[in-house]
Motif scaffolding. Sequence first.
Motif, PDB file in Angstrom:
ATOM      1  N   ALA A  69      32.684  39.742 -19.953  1.00  0.00           N
ATOM      2  CA  ALA A  69      31.678  38.753 -19.454  1.00  0.00           C
ATOM      3  C   ALA A  69      30.704  38.291 -20.970  1.00  0.00           C
ATOM      4  CB  ALA A  69      31.124  38.853 -18.613  1.00  0.00           C
ATOM      5  N   LEU A  70      30.393  39.395 -21.841  1.00  0.00           N
ATOM      6  CA  LEU A  70      29.460  39.535 -22.808  1.00  0.00           C
ATOM      7  C   LEU A  70      30.292  39.671 -24.143  1.00  0.00           C
ATOM      8  CD1 LEU A  70      26.424  41.499 -21.637  1.00  0.00           C
ATOM      9  CD2 LEU A  70      26.881  39.000 -21.890  1.00  0.00           C
ATOM     10  N   VAL A  71      29.949  38.878 -25.279  1.00  0.00           N
ATOM     11  CA  VAL A  71      30.768  39.153 -26.552  1.00  0.00           C
ATOM     12  C   VAL A  71      29.545  39.039 -27.488  1.00  0.00           C
ATOM     13  CG1 VAL A  71      32.257  37.801 -28.284  1.00  0.00           C
ATOM     14  CG2 VAL A  71      32.710  37.877 -25.841  1.00  0.00           C
ATOM     15  N   VAL A  72      29.833  39.911 -28.575  1.00  0.00           N
ATOM     16  CA  VAL A  72      28.673  39.976 -29.552  1.00  0.00           C
ATOM     17  C   VAL A  72      28.947  39.114 -30.822  1.00  0.00           C
ATOM     18  CG1 VAL A  72      27.565  41.409 -31.348  1.00  0.00           C
ATOM     19  CG2 VAL A  72      28.227  42.457 -29.100  1.00  0.00           C
ATOM     20  N   GLY A  73      28.068  38.285 -31.279  1.00  0.00           N
ATOM     21  CA  GLY A  73      28.165  37.495 -32.450  1.00  0.00           C
ATOM     22  C   GLY A  73      27.189  37.943 -33.491  1.00  0.00           C
TER      23      GLY A  73
END
Length: 168
Positions: A69-73
């Motif tokens: 559900a969470l992705v780092v950019g």
Amino acid sequence: MSKKKNTHSTGTPATTLLDRESVPYTVHSYVHDPSVENYGMEAAEAIGVPASRVFKTLLVSTGEPGPAALVVGIVPVDRSLDLKAMAVALGLKKVEMADPAVAERRTGYVVGGISPLAQRNRSRTLLDASALAHETVYVSGGHRGLDLELAPADLQRLTEADVAAISH
């Protein structure tokens, strides 16, 4: 940048990881002004480097259940995260910025000091392609007022990041 690992570790999870992996890096500390809201631009000015070399760590929500559900950019502080480009790079229709409290719980760091390195829970990571144009880049070391300078290849390797054009 020194070819030796830093011997003045600040003891954050990020510096501990860099020391353990024998990655060359340089610590850049500065006094954070609590009235400043643009943490990345503050870091660039305090360190005295172009904002295009200082990268901020942002989390997006994919709307999927579970850890995906969470992705780092990771993008330069003088640019914005392009949510459409991020979604395309992830093979999704859309993503949205994650709630700051969720980002803090997920990473173990506070907003304005979220390091892409040694987060409490690992997330899929995308590094903006512009990072590869620099010999070194700067990322948060794990708290406001602390940046770490390292080679973008080391940042990519340690975060297992995919590289994509995700900023505008």
